[in-house]
Design a protein around this motif. Structure first.
Motif, PDB file in Angstrom:
ATOM      1  N   PRO A   1      12.246   0.639  18.383  1.00  0.00           N
ATOM      2  CA  PRO A   1      10.457   1.384  17.833  1.00  0.00           C
ATOM      3  C   PRO A   1       9.039   0.898  19.098  1.00  0.00           C
ATOM      4  CG  PRO A   1      10.940  -0.021  16.503  1.00  0.00           C
ATOM      5  CD  PRO A   1      12.096   0.501  17.195  1.00  0.00           C
ATOM      6  N   ASN A   2       8.047   1.430  19.356  1.00  0.00           N
ATOM      7  CA  ASN A   2       7.621   0.742  19.703  1.00  0.00           C
ATOM      8  C   ASN A   2       5.965   0.713  19.527  1.00  0.00           C
ATOM      9  OD1 ASN A   2       7.419   3.013  20.746  1.00  0.00           O
ATOM     10  ND2 ASN A   2       8.166   3.036  23.208  1.00  0.00           N
ATOM     11  N   VAL A   3       5.456   1.113  18.306  1.00  0.00           N
ATOM     12  CA  VAL A   3       4.895   1.462  17.590  1.00  0.00           C
ATOM     13  C   VAL A   3       4.934   1.842  15.835  1.00  0.00           C
ATOM     14  CG1 VAL A   3       2.898   3.506  17.191  1.00  0.00           C
ATOM     15  CG2 VAL A   3       4.108   3.850  19.352  1.00  0.00           C
ATOM     16  N   ILE A   4       4.046   0.658  15.294  1.00  0.00           N
ATOM     17  CA  ILE A   4       4.021   0.637  13.535  1.00  0.00           C
ATOM     18  C   ILE A   4       3.281   1.549  13.253  1.00  0.00           C
ATOM     19  CG2 ILE A   4       4.167  -0.976  12.103  1.00  0.00           C
ATOM     20  CD1 ILE A   4       6.851  -2.679  13.467  1.00  0.00           C
ATOM     21  N   LEU A   5       3.111   2.927  13.019  1.00  0.00           N
ATOM     22  CA  LEU A   5       1.570   3.028  12.343  1.00  0.00           C
ATOM     23  C   LEU A   5       1.731   2.029  11.281  1.00  0.00           C
ATOM     24  CD1 LEU A   5       0.433   5.899  12.715  1.00  0.00           C
ATOM     25  CD2 LEU A   5       1.299   6.718  11.572  1.00  0.00           C
ATOM     26  N   ASN A   6       0.604   1.675  10.679  1.00  0.00           N
ATOM     27  CA  ASN A   6      -0.286   1.850   9.397  1.00  0.00           C
ATOM     28  C   ASN A   6      -0.521   2.502   8.567  1.00  0.00           C
ATOM     29  OD1 ASN A   6      -1.719   0.882   7.169  1.00  0.00           O
ATOM     30  ND2 ASN A   6      -2.895  -1.262   8.648  1.00  0.00           N
ATOM     31  N   ILE A   7       0.444   3.026   7.168  1.00  0.00           N
ATOM     32  CA  ILE A   7       0.308   4.065   6.297  1.00  0.00           C
ATOM     33  C   ILE A   7      -0.829   2.964   4.998  1.00  0.00           C
ATOM     34  CG2 ILE A   7       1.753   5.351   7.936  1.00  0.00           C
ATOM     35  CD1 ILE A   7       3.684   5.266   5.223  1.00  0.00           C
ATOM     36  N   ASP A   8      -1.143   2.282   5.314  1.00  0.00           N
ATOM     37  CA  ASP A   8      -1.553   2.077   3.986  1.00  0.00           C
ATOM     38  C   ASP A   8      -2.191   3.015   3.307  1.00  0.00           C
ATOM     39  OD1 ASP A   8      -0.296  -0.469   3.883  1.00  0.00           O
ATOM     40  OD2 ASP A   8      -2.174  -1.788   4.546  1.00  0.00           O
ATOM     41  N   GLU A   9      -2.712   3.445   3.229  1.00  0.00           N
ATOM     42  CA  GLU A   9      -3.981   4.763   3.318  1.00  0.00           C
ATOM     43  C   GLU A   9      -3.014   5.810   2.555  1.00  0.00           C
ATOM     44  OE1 GLU A   9      -7.019   6.920   5.556  1.00  0.00           O
ATOM     45  OE2 GLU A   9      -6.926   5.186   6.527  1.00  0.00           O
ATOM     46  N   VAL A  10      -2.536   5.984   2.975  1.00  0.00           N
ATOM     47  CA  VAL A  10      -1.999   7.425   2.047  1.00  0.00           C
ATOM     48  C   VAL A  10      -0.548   6.738   1.321  1.00  0.00           C
ATOM     49  CG1 VAL A  10      -2.719   8.243   4.002  1.00  0.00           C
ATOM     50  CG2 VAL A  10      -0.745   7.856   4.479  1.00  0.00           C
ATOM     51  N   TRP A  11      -0.107   5.603   1.683  1.00  0.00           N
ATOM     52  CA  TRP A  11       0.824   5.101   0.874  1.00  0.00           C
ATOM     53  C   TRP A  11       1.131   5.639  -0.313  1.00  0.00           C
ATOM     54  CZ3 TRP A  11       5.776   4.355   1.875  1.00  0.00           C
ATOM     55  CH2 TRP A  11       6.794   3.925   0.480  1.00  0.00           C
ATOM     56  N   ASP A  12       0.358   5.861  -1.113  1.00  0.00           N
ATOM     57  CA  ASP A  12       0.346   6.441  -2.178  1.00  0.00           C
ATOM     58  C   ASP A  12       0.795   8.268  -2.039  1.00  0.00           C
ATOM     59  OD1 ASP A  12      -0.170   4.793  -3.672  1.00  0.00           O
ATOM     60  OD2 ASP A  12      -1.924   5.367  -4.372  1.00  0.00           O
ATOM     61  N   THR A  13       0.343   9.201  -1.297  1.00  0.00           N
ATOM     62  CA  THR A  13       0.716  10.139  -1.304  1.00  0.00           C
ATOM     63  C   THR A  13       2.089   9.860  -0.364  1.00  0.00           C
ATOM     64  OG1 THR A  13      -1.574  10.336  -0.284  1.00  0.00           O
ATOM     65  CG2 THR A  13       0.253  12.246   0.681  1.00  0.00           C
TER      66      THR A  13
ATOM     67  N   LYS B   1       3.988  10.247  -3.537  1.00  0.00           N
ATOM     68  CA  LYS B   1       4.356  11.324  -4.363  1.00  0.00           C
ATOM     69  C   LYS B   1       5.602  12.810  -3.853  1.00  0.00           C
ATOM     70  CE  LYS B   1       0.174  11.034  -6.879  1.00  0.00           C
ATOM     71  NZ  LYS B   1      -0.650  10.777  -6.138  1.00  0.00           N
ATOM     72  N   ALA B   2       5.309  12.896  -2.444  1.00  0.00           N
ATOM     73  CA  ALA B   2       6.238  13.374  -1.196  1.00  0.00           C
ATOM     74  C   ALA B   2       7.525  13.339  -1.752  1.00  0.00           C
ATOM     75  CB  ALA B   2       6.000  13.494  -0.055  1.00  0.00           C
ATOM     76  N   PHE B   3       7.800  11.480  -2.336  1.00  0.00           N
ATOM     77  CA  PHE B   3       9.409  11.398  -2.889  1.00  0.00           C
ATOM     78  C   PHE B   3       9.573  12.169  -3.753  1.00  0.00           C
ATOM     79  CE2 PHE B   3       9.833   6.525  -0.456  1.00  0.00           C
ATOM     80  CZ  PHE B   3       9.494   7.234   0.879  1.00  0.00           C
ATOM     81  N   GLU B   4       8.880  11.303  -5.204  1.00  0.00           N
ATOM     82  CA  GLU B   4       9.080  12.013  -6.268  1.00  0.00           C
ATOM     83  C   GLU B   4       9.253  13.868  -6.110  1.00  0.00           C
ATOM     84  OE1 GLU B   4       5.907   9.954  -8.209  1.00  0.00           O
ATOM     85  OE2 GLU B   4       6.610   8.172  -7.590  1.00  0.00           O
ATOM     86  N   VAL B   5       9.198  14.648  -5.149  1.00  0.00           N
ATOM     87  CA  VAL B   5       9.568  15.847  -5.535  1.00  0.00           C
ATOM     88  C   VAL B   5      10.628  15.876  -5.457  1.00  0.00           C
ATOM     89  CG1 VAL B   5       9.228  18.416  -4.160  1.00  0.00           C
ATOM     90  CG2 VAL B   5       7.025  16.528  -4.648  1.00  0.00           C
ATOM     91  N   LEU B   6      10.953  15.020  -4.239  1.00  0.00           N
ATOM     92  CA  LEU B   6      12.935  15.207  -4.126  1.00  0.00           C
ATOM     93  C   LEU B   6      13.815  14.334  -5.514  1.00  0.00           C
ATOM     94  CD1 LEU B   6      13.107  14.170  -0.773  1.00  0.00           C
ATOM     95  CD2 LEU B   6      12.850  16.657  -1.845  1.00  0.00           C
ATOM     96  N   ALA B   7      13.089  15.220  -6.585  1.00  0.00           N
ATOM     97  CA  ALA B   7      13.699  14.449  -8.122  1.00  0.00           C
ATOM     98  C   ALA B   7      15.170  14.188  -7.675  1.00  0.00           C
ATOM     99  CB  ALA B   7      13.978  15.871  -9.220  1.00  0.00           C
TER     100      ALA B   7
END
Lengths: 241, 241, 241, 241, 241, 241
Positions: free
Chosen positions: A174-186, A189-195
């Motif tokens: 990896p040479n880029v780490i994207l900060n996803i703090d502001e969308v972590w909840d989203t 939630k997408a994880f939880e679709v994959l029940a």
């Protein structure tokens, strides 16, 4: 909004991939105003649907329908549109027509970036096949003589590879780490679709936390959740750092 | 000006290195308002001063003085301050005191980035020695217990390696191309301070043009002159592309 | 007990390293009856003791004493003995005498394996320095003409590198995943001795869980906690798989 | 016998490969009670049968028959069963049906390990093609949705690459040396079945001796004949060394 | 004779190295009329003299004298002169004076080529230390300002690395195979000077045969004995092939 | 003339490639008396003919004819014959018949060397496809059982990869620099046949000058224009340097 009119393109082999590996980037750029488009090459019907096949009498069509529905709901949570190619999985075998369609998508969307799989993955041959497909069509779309009647402006976009399952075995750096703090909840939630893949929710939450910790250390600024990417081509910059 | 209070640090083995390899970045960031500081570990007195040694009776002190003067003028053209360590060249052998001084410089300047040599160079062992020195001191400066009385804020800055002479032999793989069009004339003026190495003016002008062409192709936006860098550590980003 | 008389040797730069990175292996082999010996090259007094330096008037001796005490208690929890070399940290600079002592330790213990750091670590130069030290002395101990009066039997043991902080940046490629389920509680107890680094307890718990998941997938047999190692030299086998 | 019910699988491009490169492992595991099964993708009829083509009027069928007979006798000497795919050689081009058959074999045998070619070989493109085929089918066999009616237990086995002709040119890096002393005579007898390649008997005897010497040095225990393997995936271990 | 006035330089850590690894090249070029000069950095007194230390009461001086005598006789058989640096072995630690002497030797002999060790060797740290020493001094000798009074012509010669013990572990990749058929008998005679290492005679004879076979295959012209080398820097050519 | 009866073979994806990348080698060996034969797999009709497609109503046939004419004239300037395969470009997809024809060409010409593309090129997938095609057919031509009726002598020739556009991104590592000073004017004349790509004339002139400078430094003998090659297989030599 600066992102007005910009598109982000995501090319994955299976539905799970865009959720676990790139869900943060998708949600983040959607929130910034990007049109986010996912090309999902298969429904993950053979290799990623263990639960569905445990039901007696399950048929391929049924399994595909179930996974399509799930993938559409996950894309929706993330704020993206999704197009399926139905190229089959295990193994993934895209046809010449799919190749042409992918070239058209590059030209139609002229994306600001494309996200796809790592170039190697000895645990899953569909992944490098998808990456090869995404990369080769990205180049073909540049050829003036391909469907020359078209009046288009297309620049081959930067390519970011998302994180595979066992990074070291895939020579993923990896040479880029994207900060996803502001969308972590989203993303969660997408994880939880994959029940049916509940056992992976915590696994990929930990991946996000580890990359967040590493991002914080590299930047000297705290962050909690990260997604790691490997940018393939040089950045052209007007300022360092 | 956004750069207010920012510093860019450059650590080179010899004077020629900061001119040929990083002159564009130095001039560009100086123009943006960065304080640009060069640490020049030697005067290039033994390995880079053929012309001076052709004079009968030349002495080491004389040669050093001549190269120091030249280096100061070149730094001045580029808009940078310069500090010499006089560590010797061919071979470069920094002392423990120089190591301490370098750590202090990192802490004093808390730079936004540091530029140094490629990690390998089978044609010039001073180059990787300088890169090792720049990197090791960059880490030591983080240690709370090093000169613990100091009240400081220091974040280890991103490291960019500039282009060595034969990139492929040095396993140098550029991932950033800096557009230096707006300061090209300044970089070229700095070349001309190095009067005795006139044969290299055209060589490094061509390097700039080749990297400019490559930058233009990668970005899809034309540019003329580029400088290539290899960023060592991951970027932390809040947006891709 | 099969391990009767066997020794496992661990060579680390700082106390934290043997706890976070190799604590499972240490506890596991101690439980199997191995004599486990840790050579800890420094006290981590400058680079790993932020908390201690925050106290006004802290002195180097005081900080060292505090870290030594902590390291001894952690080793004790894991079931290992520990020897300190006091080589300094940030930077780590072992002397010729330490080199000799390390050779002696190899000969005295004739270890069944040695654990040490990854060969590269651009975030921490003490780590590859310790690995180089462990490896070079491992070879010297073979030389018949080194202290030739000794009547010894020594075989250079297999070398296992434990996991660095950002594996991909260190070109660390694990080829052994050790199942540490049965000693996880002990490893976690050793974490808790390092009271000042509480923020790392969860980080390294997650590392253990991710490696456990990967180990389970590779073996096809579930496990929960793993430690990743890179074995450097070929295994000699009498059966595959 | 511990090996009761265990299978070892070998996937080679040509008959010579399983004799020269893996004959020791085959004979050794057969002796231990493993069922050893060889999948031989071609008869080596075009690229490995110079002697046969020197006869005027030789036909492809005739050459194939000759090589098949020879391969069967060699397999027999080693204690293995053999299945031919007749995929052609120079170039090797497996069909979709062969792909399916190979997946079935993985499931039917659920092997404890699989041996195949190195991943690269610029001297022989059939070799990496066979390795790719063996690896891809190994993964597909895991997919629940592939022939979902089957009631099976399958774990993707560890993969060992055997030694190519010029190891350094193939980026082959052995990490397992198998001691084949106790079956050397059997391996040598299998060599002698390949009467037309007599010039290779001594060559591969020397390969065995060199690997034996290296194995002895790595283990510190003498051995005479070795076979080198590169294990691709991490080992999961409950004890180091 | 075309070689009139040409010198070949060999820099080894221990006496055995120039015999086993480069004996063919030495004898071959000596026969062609080259002055062949060996710089042998140690006597191999600690790590390569097991036999000598088995004698009760052996002293370091005695062992050195024995090995020096042997090395001189082997050099003589090969047709080379030899200079010892007595830098110690296990570990090899060249001094600043030795560094200066080595620079002088490069300038005095202005060699047509230099042979030395592989750049990595995890089994023997003296080997890469010798290679680093040979390479660094080769560069320093170019510096006009090093002993500037000298009136010299020196071109840094091409570097060829000879074959280490376990090539793959040393990342050694041969790109030159030297046909040593016409001097094989001489190389073998030099082996026999090393009476105490008789077990290696056959080992290195097999190395020669394997490289000979590979050379024959690469060239399409039969040869029997080869020595493998890795050329480090590009060849400048006026004709391909 | 020593080259009497020798052939040099060049396999390129598009017409521009043999001009920009290998024009010097072609002209130089033609002048030495080699028969130089170019196999040009496509006309570059889709990806390399922007100018042609700007004309309204341009057709594929017309564009191909234009490029064929141009390529023939450039080959003529360089002193080479040319055969087109018309395999298409963007993407390049050679058929089984082309594969057979290529094998025949290897056998018919029994070339002293073959020049082709670098093995990787993420900017242009036709390039590695052409290299793979050239290499695989080179091996097949060795198989006695391929068209066994033929009475032929064929040795697989050495392979030289010519320089791709962004060498570092293609993992291209030159190990041969060909001095093309004496044919530079001819190469430049061939550039000028490619009238529509005038912007590349200066770019590739600079490439020639940079490689010339590097060649001069490596050899210690001045030269002006160079072409860089990566030789894939070991050289068999009877003298070093």
């Amino acid at each position: 909004m600066a992102a007005q009119g910009k598109t982000g393109l995501v090319v994955t082999a299976h539905p799970g991939d865009f959720v676990w590996r790139a869900g943060g980037a998708i949600a983040l750029h959607a929130r910034k105003g990007y049109r986010m488009k996912i090309v999902c090459l298969s429904f993950g019907e053979r290799g990623e649907s263990q639960f569905a096949w445990k039901r007696a009498g399950a048929t391929l069509d049924e399994v595909k329908r179930g996974r399509r529905d799930e993938a559409e709901r996950a894309a929706d949570v993330l704020g993206a549109e999704i197009e399926f190619f139905d190229a089959g999985d295990y193994p993934l075998r895209p046809t010449a027509e799919m190749f042409e369609r992918m070239v058209d998508i590059y030209r139609e969307t002229n994306p600001a970036f494309v996200l796809t799989h790592a170039l190697e993955d000895p645990y899953n041959f569909d992944h490098p096949a998808a990456a090869q497909f995404a990369q080769e069509t990205r180049i073909i779309a540049q050829a003036m003589g391909h469907k020359p009647q078209a009046n288009y402006t297309y620049n081959a976009p930067p390519v970011f590879l998302f994180e595979p399952h066992q990074t070291e075995m895939c020579n993923f750096k990896p040479n880029v780490i994207l900060n996803i703090d502001e969308v972590w909840d989203t993303k969660r939630k997408a994880f939880e679709v994959l029940a049916a893949q509940k056992h992976l929710w915590e696994y990929y939450t930990r991946v996000g936390l580890q990359r967040g910790m590493q991002g914080g250390r590299n930047a000297g600024v705290p962050m909690t959740y990260g997604e790691a990417y490997q940018r393939l081509f040089p950045t052209v910059a007007s300022e360092l750092a």
